[in-house]
Design an enzyme around this catalytic site. Structure first.
Site, PDB file in Angstrom:
ATOM      1  N   SER A  49       0.801  -1.220   0.000  1.00  0.00           N
ATOM      2  CA  SER A  49       0.000   0.000   0.000  1.00  0.00           C
ATOM      3  C   SER A  49       0.835   1.272   0.000  1.00  0.00           C
ATOM      4  O   SER A  49       0.368   2.319  -0.458  1.00  0.00           O
ATOM      5  CB  SER A  49      -0.924   0.011   1.225  1.00  0.00           C
ATOM      6  OG  SER A  49      -0.190  -0.211   2.422  1.00  0.00           O
ATOM      7  N   HIS A 255      -0.663   5.715   6.817  1.00  0.00           N
ATOM      8  CA  HIS A 255      -0.127   5.713   5.460  1.00  0.00           C
ATOM      9  C   HIS A 255       0.207   7.145   5.039  1.00  0.00           C
ATOM     10  O   HIS A 255      -0.357   8.103   5.569  1.00  0.00           O
ATOM     11  CB  HIS A 255      -1.134   5.116   4.466  1.00  0.00           C
ATOM     12  CG  HIS A 255      -1.256   3.631   4.547  1.00  0.00           C
ATOM     13  ND1 HIS A 255      -2.052   3.007   5.474  1.00  0.00           N
ATOM     14  CD2 HIS A 255      -0.680   2.649   3.815  1.00  0.00           C
ATOM     15  CE1 HIS A 255      -1.957   1.692   5.305  1.00  0.00           C
ATOM     16  NE2 HIS A 255      -1.130   1.452   4.302  1.00  0.00           N
TER      17      HIS A 255
END
Length: 274
Positions: A49, A255
């Protein structure tokens, strides 16, 4: 992880290379011996990711659960540099096993550049962060210790298999392996959330992870792009964070933001892309 890429069929060469690595011959000499090919001008972006761009928004609808973003560093790089081909295979949730089974079908002798971030999910990044957020400092430290034990005892062999497979399928490629940033500034401006003890432990786990990744990349003859310095001062709990804390949608938590991709990951990759 729900892979969308076809399984690569070129297992014979991979097995041979992985065997050489296990016997101690390593993949670095093999990579160094690969002849340069001026016609190898394609680019393939592999990994998890952090490479697909989760957290940066602007997701490509056709990528589905892989959540590939037009604001991720691979997409930004190809838009600026116009490689002859672009295979965007990175996928949210990917492990080393997923790369081997689902992300290598686009590799061939015409690929001149490969990027990859991988290893965090093998070490249980998501479950460790869930424990740290929900279950307190003691449980967090235990979860981090378990992740570090895996990183320091089992991850190297899994990375070696991936790196050998990449070399087998893209023998002319320059490969850039990207690491992971520290998540937290400690001490920082966060008034709530997990303790500084937990934050320091999580950052320490990132150091362990990056250390193993860098070492195995060097053995394979690949470049390692360390993003920790780029994110210094831009961690969670800083005044200018390039990383999401706990957020909705939940999968974007921890993230890089679009700024983290553009100002953190992209320059680090570009510096080693050649």
């Amino acid at each position: 992880m729900r892979p969308t890429r076809a399984r690569s069929l070129r297992t014979t060469a991979r097995t041979a290379l992985a065997t050489l690595s296990v016997l101690g011959l390593g993949t670095g000499l093999l990579a160094a011996a690969a002849p340069a090919d001026a016609s190898a001008t394609g680019y393939a972006a592999l990994g998890d990711s952090y490479s697909s761009g989760v957290g940066s928004g602007s997701y490509i609808s056709s990528s589905g659960d892989c959540e590939q973003s037009t604001l991720a560093y691979p997409y930004l790089w190809q838009a600026a540099n116009h490689p002859s081909s672009f295979d965007f295979a990175a996928c949210s949730g990917a492990t080393t096993s997923d790369v081997l089974s689902s992300q290598l079908s686009g590799l061939n002798s015409s690929i001149g550049l490969v990027s990859i971030s991988i290893g965090g999910n093998d070490a249980g990044f998501a479950s460790t962060m869930e424990t740290c957020v929900l279950d307190g400092t003691s449980a967090c430290l235990s979860a981090v210790s378990t992740a570090e034990s895996f990183t320091n005892t089992q991850l190297a062999g899994k990375l070696d298999s991936v790196y050998a497979a990449i070399h087998a399928d893209a023998p002319n490629a320059h490969v850039v392996v990207l690491g992971y940033p520290h998540l937290y500034q400690v001490p920082g401006d966060c008034l709530f959330g997990i303790s500084d003890t937990s934050r320091n432990a999580i950052n320490g786990a990132a150091d362990d992870l990056d250390g193993v990744i860098a070492n195995e990349a060097a053995k394979a003859g690949f470049a390692f792009a360390d993003v920790r310095s780029a994110f210094n001062g831009h961690e969670i709990c800083s005044d200018d964070s390039w990383l999401h804390s706990t957020t909705l949608p939940i999968d974007e938590s921890y993230h890089p933001t679009s700024t983290g991709q553009a100002d953190g990951y992209l320059p680090a990759f570009t510096a080693d892309a050649g």
